[in-house]
Design a protein around this motif. Structure first.
Motif, mmCIF file in Angstrom:
data_model
loop_
_atom_site.group_PDB
_atom_site.id
_atom_site.type_symbol
_atom_site.label_atom_id
_atom_site.label_comp_id
_atom_site.label_asym_id
_atom_site.label_seq_id
_atom_site.Cartn_x
_atom_site.Cartn_y
_atom_site.Cartn_z
ATOM 1 N N VAL A 1 -3.463 -13.810 -3.891
ATOM 2 C CA VAL A 1 -4.684 -14.625 -3.843
ATOM 3 C C VAL A 1 -4.995 -15.387 -5.121
ATOM 4 O O VAL A 1 -6.066 -15.981 -5.245
ATOM 5 C CB VAL A 1 -5.912 -13.751 -3.465
ATOM 6 N N TRP B 1 -13.279 -13.100 -6.265
ATOM 7 C CA TRP B 1 -13.842 -12.198 -5.260
ATOM 8 C C TRP B 1 -12.727 -11.530 -4.456
ATOM 9 O O TRP B 1 -12.813 -10.365 -4.108
ATOM 10 C CB TRP B 1 -14.788 -12.940 -4.329
ATOM 11 N N ALA B 2 -11.671 -12.283 -4.193
ATOM 12 C CA ALA B 2 -10.560 -11.699 -3.442
ATOM 13 C C ALA B 2 -9.832 -10.659 -4.280
ATOM 14 O O ALA B 2 -9.181 -9.752 -3.759
ATOM 15 C CB ALA B 2 -9.600 -12.794 -2.992
ATOM 16 N N TYR C 1 0.822 -1.218 0.000
ATOM 17 C CA TYR C 1 0.000 0.000 0.000
ATOM 18 C C TYR C 1 0.852 1.263 0.000
ATOM 19 O O TYR C 1 0.551 2.227 -0.703
ATOM 20 C CB TYR C 1 -0.974 -0.032 1.180
ATOM 21 N N ARG D 1 -12.531 -11.749 3.119
ATOM 22 C CA ARG D 1 -12.991 -12.073 1.773
ATOM 23 C C ARG D 1 -14.092 -13.129 1.789
ATOM 24 O O ARG D 1 -14.158 -13.937 2.704
ATOM 25 C CB ARG D 1 -11.817 -12.545 0.919
ATOM 26 N N PRO E 1 -11.109 -6.045 -4.414
ATOM 27 C CA PRO E 1 -10.533 -4.821 -3.844
ATOM 28 C C PRO E 1 -9.145 -4.515 -4.405
ATOM 29 O O PRO E 1 -8.705 -3.365 -4.387
ATOM 30 C CB PRO E 1 -10.444 -5.119 -2.345
ATOM 31 N N ARG E 2 -8.469 -5.512 -4.879
ATOM 32 C CA ARG E 2 -7.099 -5.319 -5.335
ATOM 33 C C ARG E 2 -7.032 -4.748 -6.734
ATOM 34 O O ARG E 2 -6.144 -3.953 -7.055
ATOM 35 C CB ARG E 2 -6.346 -6.656 -5.286
ATOM 36 N N ASP F 1 -6.242 -12.320 3.755
ATOM 37 C CA ASP F 1 -7.668 -12.619 3.688
ATOM 38 C C ASP F 1 -8.523 -11.371 3.895
ATOM 39 O O ASP F 1 -9.750 -11.437 3.825
ATOM 40 C CB ASP F 1 -8.051 -13.661 4.740
ATOM 41 N N MET F 2 -7.863 -10.245 4.192
ATOM 42 C CA MET F 2 -8.640 -9.028 4.402
ATOM 43 C C MET F 2 -9.239 -8.573 3.077
ATOM 44 O O MET F 2 -8.662 -8.773 2.015
ATOM 45 C CB MET F 2 -7.760 -7.922 5.003
ATOM 46 N N TRP F 3 -10.379 -7.901 3.187
ATOM 47 C CA TRP F 3 -11.141 -7.589 1.978
ATOM 48 C C TRP F 3 -11.603 -6.160 2.011
ATOM 49 O O TRP F 3 -11.103 -5.345 2.787
ATOM 50 C CB TRP F 3 -12.318 -8.570 1.887
ATOM 51 N N GLY F 4 -12.561 -5.841 1.195
ATOM 52 C CA GLY F 4 -13.082 -4.497 1.069
ATOM 53 C C GLY F 4 -13.540 -4.345 -0.361
ATOM 54 O O GLY F 4 -13.575 -5.328 -1.105
ATOM 55 N N GLN G 1 -9.630 -2.125 2.179
ATOM 56 C CA GLN G 1 -8.863 -3.340 2.422
ATOM 57 C C GLN G 1 -7.655 -3.046 3.316
ATOM 58 O O GLN G 1 -7.345 -3.805 4.236
ATOM 59 C CB GLN G 1 -8.378 -3.936 1.092
#
Lengths: 129, 819
Positions: free
Chosen positions: A88, A93-94, A48, B691, A97-98, B562-565, B571
């Protein structure tokens, strides 16, 4: 006079759109750098902070209407894809956000490219003037 | 473990011969001698005995594992003479089966066991008949009679008599044949064994696409202003004869025509809104047929429900008229002996179990209020008279067996049983999935008895009210890992033949297979080291915790990735929260210095929806949640600042509803209050921090525990950031609440997810082959039945306030088009 014309052109809709984009990307960059550094101090991911720095540079280049903004952002985006896959894999779905938001930004940066480089040309014109 | 065959034969013969005189004449003793097959037993039952939960049970000492032995064995011995026909006693004596006094109760247990098996054998199809027949597990003394009886063919009369002699002072009746599932759906869980399986096969994967609504009935029970945000009916009707019998969210008893949905009658027990504990729920009702009443007598068959304001109510199934002979004018007050009446603190949301004429009920004691909370006592009442048969108060089992002395209460704050128990008519047991103590997240001041029984499956002998065995799934539970699922009774297909067993799913996702008679696990029970990081009471915690080596629905521990958003920013915020929290994996204990992550959260794993089991295919269908909670203990000062007060210090009806359970519970009397962020949603966006999938459904090979298929349950159509529906038709796997029904047609019907879809899944492949959009959330268990040769699938979508699905009062039946 020519440089004045250029200036007028550069303060049209395109100019403000690029500035807005620069502002948004810059703000995201600052947030990501802030949170990202915090995360690093918690022994979390470095992504990040690095991505945030990339966005901030992109924003500065956009504000200066330099084509390099596109190249820097492409670098961030490709790096993001690679990192996301490493984290991932093909869990779609994972990936949301990425990958989704960075890709939306990519579209905006691409849309901005016609407006980039103007300033450079303007500078060129100015010199002979 | 093995028994000497010849000796066994001898013993059974002797037992029978001795029994014969005491029994009706037509009990041909010779039959016993022709019973060569009997002594085969090599007692497969406890092949791998659990590492730590039960002692290396030598089959001889069979009964209760060490954990419960002291108290149950002792307390049971006295029953032996009651039950025992002389034969029994003789058998036990001679049986060489040396060992402990524990044998005696065991012996009578199986004598009882034999009874129904013989009876059901007569009239019941293979399914049930086989159940009790095979020589069962780890039994020593037991086996002789167990084997002898069925071969004696004539057993019904014989055993009837001997059983009658059984309990001079017990209110329990003889084991009776249980109504069967098929045309009817006579129990909350389908059949008496709670398999949630229907043998109907008219609807198949090939024709399910034509399924249409046969009728839509509305109960009319919708939340008043005061009850808004507190409804979660979770109702599953029974089907008996031509009628569907159900309760509404606020306990209105209703009978409708099973083919048309026309209302036959309704009876409103007038439950007040302030009685709603956390949710207005009534998962189901139970029926009981009085064996001594003429078929057309009033209340010969009665519907019994337990209400939110803690009453047992009995009405006639045919007319809805109150059963005047039951309690006081058709009601029994469950507040009796509980203490100060605080509406909503003590409420029943599950159907009672009725075993041998004893109505068994626990209650939901609203979580997290105070140490000094209503007791978790479980009580048995005579199904005809409503008279208290026994009370099992784990804090004072003997002293309060017939109720507490005048002016006193059952032991306060003890673990309660809020979910549905399962009756075992054959053994005369009722299996109680116990919850945790009233203060869930702090344990240092719990009693030894609380530690022994919390979050355990406890078998109670309904003829005596005494515990027979106990199986604990969490030691010293400080996570609110109540056992929420109703257990199912199966014949486990062991290598050496079927073993009467129990399927026990837990909120941690573990599924255990236990021997019904002993409570021992048929598969190894593993042990994991439990973390202590951040704990406020490390000395209280158990250093190790059990895990099932048969099957678990639980996913791997969470990691930062495994964190999401929805964006990198939320995230990242979740990653920061993750790194800040105390988390060392499964069983990370409560902390107050910083939040801790509990995974799986208290919604499961498996919750009250339980599992469905197809006994023909040998498949368990389990839906589950896969969501963490983000929690923190609050110091008393912090709790006071937030104004957290227990329910008895609030105005009636003030609590309950929209908040997540535990989102600010005072736990008065303990040093800490609790704040739960259930499902761990990100601040601001409300998007989950982890997630997907948040829930799934899985098929498991019953025999091996292996996963056959596993797929997310629920689409993203109703979910999105800031609560905005995305209408995305993609499977994401949503949180879910409620279970499934499996039909012989090879289909699994389930709603449960938050997408309001009711779907049919091919049991072979896991593929969704049909779906229908419900008008309200499908947080209820569906069921199946037949009228005039037409198969119906039914669900009562009532929604769920905490699952954030629309509330409704619907009952919807589906069937194939006629012609």
């Amino acid at each position: 006079m020519s440089n004045i014309r250029v200036a007028q052109r550069s303060h049209g809709v395109g100019h403000w759109a690029v500035m807005l984009l620069a502002l948004v990307i810059g703000a995201l960059g600052v947030v990501l750098i802030g949170g990202g550094v915090w995360l690093i101090t918690l022994e979390g991911s470095w992504y990040y902070a690095i991505a945030g720095a990339g966005l901030l540079i992109t924003a500065i280049l956009l504000a200066r209407r330099q084509m390099a903004a596109l190249y820097v952002y492409l670098l961030v985006w490709i790096g993001t894809l690679g990192w996301a896959y490493w984290e991932v894999g093909f869990d779609w779905w994972a990936q949301v956000p990425r990958v989704v938001a960075p890709t939306v930004l990519l579209i905006f940066v691409l849309l901005a490219t016609p407006a980039l480089g103007n300033r450079y040309r303007a500078t060129v014109h100015e010199v002979p003037a | 473990m093995t028994r000497h065959p010849k000796l066994s034969l001898f013993v059974s013969a002797l037992a029978l011969t001795l029994a014969a005189p005491a029994v009706a004449q037509d009990t041909a003793p010779p039959a016993a001698t022709t019973e060569p097959s009997a002594p085969t037993t090599t007692d497969p039952a406890t092949p791998a005995s659990p590492a730590e939960t039960s002692p290396p049970a030598s089959s001889e000492s069979s009964v209760p594992d060490a954990s419960s032995a002291g108290d149950s064995a002792a307390s049971e011995t006295p029953t032996a003479p009651e039950t025992a026909t002389p034969a029994d006693a003789a058998a036990t004596d001679t049986a060489e089966t040396p060992t402990t006094p524990a044998d005696t109760p065991e012996a009578d247990a199986t004598a009882e066991d034999a009874t129904p098996s013989a009876e059901t054998a007569e009239e019941a199809p293979a399914d049930t008949a086989t159940e009790t027949a095979p020589p069962s597990a780890g039994q020593t003394t037991v086996a002789p009679e167990g084997e002898a009886m069925p071969t004696a063919e004539t057993a019904p009369t014989g055993t009837g008599d001997s059983a009658a002699a059984e309990t001079p002072q017990s209110m329990a009746r003889n084991a009776a044949p249980q109504p069967e599932v098929g045309t009817d759906w006579p129990f909350y869980g389908g059949d008496a064994h709670a398999l949630r399986y229907s043998p109907l096969d008219q609807i198949t994967r090939d024709n399910v696409g034509q399924l249409e609504r046969a009728f839509v009935y509305r109960t009319g029970d919708m939340p008043s202003e005061a009850a808004a945000g507190k409804y979660a009916p979770e109702t599953t009707p029974l089907k008996v004869g031509d009628a569907l019998l159900m309760c509404s969210a606020m306990n209105i008893l209703i009978s409708i025509d099973a083919a048309t949905g026309e209302e036959n009658w309704r009876y409103d027990p007038q439950v007040s809104d302030d009685a709603i504990p956390y949710s207005a729920s009534c998962r189901g009702v139970s029926i009981y047929t009085d064996p001594d009443a003429a078929a057309d007598a009033p209340c010969a068959t009665r519907v019994i429900e337990a209400t939110l304001d803690a009453r047992l109510v009995a009405v006639d199934t045919a007319t809805g008229e109150v059963c005047a002979d039951f309690g006081e004018n058709g009601e029994v007050d469950l507040w009796d002996g509980i203490g100060e009446r605080v509406p909503g603190w003590y409420a029943v949301t599950a159907p009672p179990a009725i075993v041998r004429g004893i109505v068994v009920t626990g209650a939901q004691v609203k979580d997290g209020q105070a140490e000094d909370a209503p007791s978790g006592v479980v009580r048995g009442y005579d199904a005809v008279t409503g008279e208290l048969a026994w009370a099992w108060d784990l804090g004072a089992p003997e002293a309060n067996k017939d109720g507490p002395p005048e002016g006193e209460t059952y032991t306060r704050g003890t673990p309660n049983m809020w979910t549905a128990a399962t009756g075992d008519e054959e053994l005369g047991y009722v299996y109680l999935p116990m919850g945790n103590s009233s203060v869930d997240y702090y344990g240092s001041n719990r009693s030894e008895q609380e530690n022994e029984y919390s979050t355990s499956l406890v078998a109670i002998d309904v003829t005596t009210g005494d515990p027979v065995w106990t199986f604990q799934t969490v030691h010293r539970d400080v996570w609110d890992y109540d056992l929420g699922s109703q257990v199912s009774l199966i014949d486990f297909p062991a290598d050496d033949g079927p073993v009467p067993a129990i399927v026990l799913p837990s909120k941690q996702g573990d599924i255990y297979i236990l021997n019904r008679e002993t409570g021992e696990s048929l598969f190894p029970v593993g042990s994991i080291e439990a973390p202590t990081v951040g704990s406020v009471e490390p000395d209280y915690l158990s250093g190790e915790q059990p895990v099932s080596e048969y099957h678990t629905l639980r996913k791997a521990d969470l990691t930062e990735r495994d964190m999401w958003g929805f964006t990198p920013i939320d995230q990242m915020v979740c990653r920061i929260l993750f790194k800040q929290a105390n988390y060392a994996g499964f069983f990370t204990p409560p902390s107050t210095d910083r939040p801790w992550i509990q995974f799986p959260g208290y919604n499961g794993g498996s919750d009250w929806g339980s599992v469905a089991i197809d006994p023909e295919r040998g498949v368990i269908i389990a839906n589950y949640n896969n969501i963490p909670n983000h929690n923190r203990l609050l110091t008393r000062e912090q709790a006071d600042e937030r104004g957290l007060r227990p329910i008895n210090e609030q105005s009636p009806g003030e609590s309950g509803g929209s908040n997540a359970e535990g989102a600010g519970d005072p736990q008065a009397g303990s040093p800490y209050a609790i704040d739960v962020n259930a499902g761990w949603r990100a601040p601001g966006t409300g998007v989950p921090c982890t997630r997907p999938p948040y829930g799934g459904i899985r098929a498991i090979d019953l025999k091996t525990g292996e996963t056959l298929w596993d797929t997310p349950l629920g689409t993203a159509r109703r979910n999105g950031p800031f609560g905005i529906p995305s209408y995305l038709p993609f499977k994401i796997g949503t949180p879910n609440n409620g279970g499934s029904v499996v039909t012989a047609g090879g289909l699994v019907f389930i709603a449960a997810a938050t997408d309001n879809l009711f779907r049919a899944i091919d049991i072979e492949t896991g593929e969704t082959v049909w779906e229908d959009l419900l008008p309200a959330g499908g947080q209820a268990n569906p069921m199946a039945y037949e009228v005039d040769g037409r198969q119906y699938i039914l669900i009562a979508p009532g929604g769920h306030h905490f699952m954030e699905t629309p509330i409704g009062d619907y009952v919807i039946a589906y069937a194939l088009p006629q012609n």
